[in-house]
Design an enzyme around this catalytic site. Structure first.
Site, PDB file in Angstrom:
ATOM      1  N   GLU A  55     -28.798 -24.957  19.790  1.00 25.65           N
ATOM      2  CA  GLU A  55     -29.736 -25.231  20.878  1.00 25.65           C
ATOM      3  C   GLU A  55     -30.048 -24.009  21.734  1.00 25.65           C
ATOM      4  O   GLU A  55     -29.191 -23.165  21.977  1.00 25.65           O
ATOM      5  CB  GLU A  55     -29.136 -26.323  21.768  1.00 25.65           C
ATOM      6  CG  GLU A  55     -30.107 -26.895  22.768  1.00 25.65           C
ATOM      7  CD  GLU A  55     -29.706 -28.299  23.167  1.00 25.65           C
ATOM      8  OE1 GLU A  55     -30.136 -29.240  22.483  1.00 25.65           O
ATOM      9  OE2 GLU A  55     -28.947 -28.450  24.140  1.00 25.65           O
ATOM     10  N   LYS A  57     -30.983 -23.311  25.450  1.00 28.78           N
ATOM     11  CA  LYS A  57     -30.939 -24.014  26.740  1.00 28.78           C
ATOM     12  C   LYS A  57     -30.609 -23.017  27.838  1.00 28.78           C
ATOM     13  O   LYS A  57     -29.584 -22.343  27.788  1.00 28.78           O
ATOM     14  CB  LYS A  57     -29.857 -25.104  26.656  1.00 28.78           C
ATOM     15  CG  LYS A  57     -29.570 -25.821  27.939  1.00 28.78           C
ATOM     16  CD  LYS A  57     -28.819 -27.127  27.735  1.00 28.78           C
ATOM     17  CE  LYS A  57     -27.416 -26.983  27.244  1.00 28.78           C
ATOM     18  NZ  LYS A  57     -26.688 -28.260  27.226  1.00 28.78           N
ATOM     19  N   LYS A 118     -36.351 -31.050  22.265  1.00 33.82           N
ATOM     20  CA  LYS A 118     -35.362 -31.813  23.034  1.00 33.82           C
ATOM     21  C   LYS A 118     -35.921 -32.052  24.438  1.00 33.82           C
ATOM     22  O   LYS A 118     -36.127 -31.127  25.204  1.00 33.82           O
ATOM     23  CB  LYS A 118     -34.063 -30.985  23.101  1.00 33.82           C
ATOM     24  CG  LYS A 118     -32.909 -31.695  23.782  1.00 33.82           C
ATOM     25  CD  LYS A 118     -31.867 -32.115  22.765  1.00 33.82           C
ATOM     26  CE  LYS A 118     -30.629 -32.689  23.394  1.00 33.82           C
ATOM     27  NZ  LYS A 118     -29.690 -31.676  23.817  1.00 33.82           N
ATOM     28  N   GLU A 167     -30.552 -40.921  20.055  1.00 40.46           N
ATOM     29  CA  GLU A 167     -29.299 -40.593  20.732  1.00 40.46           C
ATOM     30  C   GLU A 167     -28.682 -41.817  21.397  1.00 40.46           C
ATOM     31  O   GLU A 167     -29.356 -42.540  22.134  1.00 40.46           O
ATOM     32  CB  GLU A 167     -29.544 -39.513  21.793  1.00 40.46           C
ATOM     33  CG  GLU A 167     -28.287 -39.136  22.555  1.00 40.46           C
ATOM     34  CD  GLU A 167     -28.537 -37.995  23.522  1.00 40.46           C
ATOM     35  OE1 GLU A 167     -28.934 -36.906  23.067  1.00 40.46           O
ATOM     36  OE2 GLU A 167     -28.347 -38.203  24.736  1.00 40.46           O
ATOM     37  N   ASN A 187     -23.837 -38.900  21.461  1.00 42.54           N
ATOM     38  CA  ASN A 187     -23.584 -37.917  22.508  1.00 42.54           C
ATOM     39  C   ASN A 187     -22.170 -38.124  23.046  1.00 42.54           C
ATOM     40  O   ASN A 187     -21.862 -39.185  23.587  1.00 42.54           O
ATOM     41  CB  ASN A 187     -24.615 -38.044  23.633  1.00 42.54           C
ATOM     42  CG  ASN A 187     -24.635 -36.823  24.527  1.00 42.54           C
ATOM     43  OD1 ASN A 187     -23.631 -36.113  24.650  1.00 42.54           O
ATOM     44  ND2 ASN A 187     -25.763 -36.553  25.143  1.00 42.54           N
ATOM     45  N   GLU A 217     -23.032 -34.761  19.172  1.00 41.58           N
ATOM     46  CA  GLU A 217     -23.672 -33.918  20.183  1.00 41.58           C
ATOM     47  C   GLU A 217     -22.763 -33.720  21.399  1.00 41.58           C
ATOM     48  O   GLU A 217     -22.112 -34.660  21.834  1.00 41.58           O
ATOM     49  CB  GLU A 217     -24.953 -34.576  20.711  1.00 41.58           C
ATOM     50  CG  GLU A 217     -25.956 -35.001  19.684  1.00 41.58           C
ATOM     51  CD  GLU A 217     -27.099 -35.794  20.321  1.00 41.58           C
ATOM     52  OE1 GLU A 217     -27.682 -36.610  19.621  1.00 41.58           O
ATOM     53  OE2 GLU A 217     -27.360 -35.629  21.526  1.00 41.58           O
ATOM     54  N   SER A 218     -22.753 -32.510  21.921  1.00 39.31           N
ATOM     55  CA  SER A 218     -22.083 -32.166  23.184  1.00 39.31           C
ATOM     56  C   SER A 218     -20.580 -31.934  23.061  1.00 39.31           C
ATOM     57  O   SER A 218     -19.870 -32.667  22.374  1.00 39.31           O
ATOM     58  CB  SER A 218     -22.298 -33.220  24.270  1.00 39.31           C
ATOM     59  OG  SER A 218     -23.649 -33.321  24.593  1.00 39.31           O
TER      60      SER A 218
END
Length: 261
Positions: A55, A57, A118, A167, A187, A217-218
Site C-alpha cells: 500500500e 499511504k 482504496k 472488507e 481486517n 489486512e492490517s
C-alpha cells in the site's frame, strides 16, 4: 461517533459535492475507461505469487503522518521491483492524505500489476471514477454499507470489469455478503478501537468458503506471520504502514518478501 462514522459522514458530503462538479459522461470518456482491468484474483492465485498487496499511504487517523516524503513514482517502482501481487493506493484526501492523481500516476508507470483504489465507497459514482482513473479493484467495506448496497455496488463494479475486495471485521459483516467466488479481506484492525487481533481473523477465516480468496489486512509486520496465515488459507496480505514508515518503502517491501518462507 467513532472514526469510521466520521470518515463516512465526511465522505458522503464530499461525494455529493463531487457529483455536482464532475459529470459521469466525462469519466466514461477518459482514456483509462477503455482499458481492460487487470485481475487481482489471477495475480494472487498465479504460481509463485508473493500474495503481497503493498500500500501507498501518507497518513492515517490513528498514526498521523506516516510518510509524506516518498513519491508515488518511487514507491510504485520499488513495489514492482519487489514483485508485489498488487498495489493498493489510498485516495481519501481528508483523513489519509491521498488523492486520485496517485492512482493515475501509478497507472501511467505500469500496466502489469493490479491497482486497488482504496477508499470509503458510499456511492456508485466513486466506482465509475475508479475505472476512469485506471484502478482495477475497488474496496467495499461491509461495516459501512448495507447488504443491498454491497450487492448493487459489487454488480456495478463487475459490469465495469472491476474486481472487488470486500472488507469484513466480524461474522455480522460477513453475513451481509453473498459468499461465492469473492475476494474477502479480513481486517485485523478494529476500525472502532484500532486494536489489532490476528486470532480473531483466523477464526473468521474458517467461516469463509474455499471458493473465496482470503486476504488478511492490517498489522502484518513480520514475514513469519504471513507464513503462518498461509496455513489458514490466506492467499493475499495487504500491508501498508510497515513499508511506508521506512525511508524506502520499496526496499523495505523487497526485504520483507525475501524473508517469507
Amino acid at each position: 461517533m467513532n472514526i469510521l462514522d466520521k470518515i463516512i459522514a465526511h465522505k458522503k458530503q464530499e461525494v455529493a459535492q463531487l457529483r455536482k462538479e464532475v459529470q459521469i459522461e466525462k469519466l466514461v470518456k477518459s482514456p483509462n475507461f477503455q482499458r481492460t482491468p487487470l485481475s487481482l484474483k489471477k495475480s494472487l492465485l498465479s504460481i509463485g505469487s508473493t500474495g503481497i498487496i503493498a500500500e501507498f499511504k501518507r497518513q492515517s487517523p490513528s498514526k498521523g503522518i506516516i510518510n509524506d516524503k516518498a513519491t508515488i513514482e518511487d514507491v510504485t517502482n520499488g513495489y514492482l521491483d519487489a514483485k508485489v501481487a498488487a498495489q493498493s493506493i489510498l485516495t481519501d484526501a481528508h483523513f489519509f492524505g491521498g488523492n486520485i492523481l496517485d492512482v493515475m500516476k501509478a497507472r501511467a508507470i505500469q500496466d502489469t500489476t493490479p491497482i486497488l483504489r482504496k477508499d470509503f465507497i458510499v456511492d456508485g459514482f466513486q466506482i465509475v471514477e475508479a475505472k476512469a482513473i485506471g484502478a482495477d479493484v475497488i474496496l467495499l467495506i461491509a461495516a459501512c454499507l448495507t447488504k443491498e448496497e454491497l450487492k448493487n455496488y459489487g454488480k456495478l463494479a463487475a459490469d465495469l470489469g472491476l474486481e472487488v475486495l470486500y472488507e469484513v471485521h466480524n461474522q455480522e459483516e460477513l453475513d451481509k455478503i453473498e459468499l461465492d467466488n469473492k475476494i474477502i479481506g479480513i481486517n485485523n484492525r478494529n476500525l472502532k478501537t484500532f486494536e489489532v487481533d490476528l486470532e480473531h481473523s483466523i477464526e473468521l477465516a474458517s467461516k469463509i468458503p474455499d471458493s473465496c480468496i482470503k486476504v488478511s489486512e492490517s498489522g502484518l509486520n513480520d514475514p513469519r506471520v504471513i507464513t503462518g496465515l498461509k496455513e489458514y488459507g490466506f492467499q493475499g496480505f495487504l500491508i501498508g504502514e510497515n513499508f511506508m514508515k521506512t525511508e524506502n518503502p520499496g526496499q523495505a517491501c523487497k526485504e520483507f518478501i525475501d524473508q517469507i518462507g
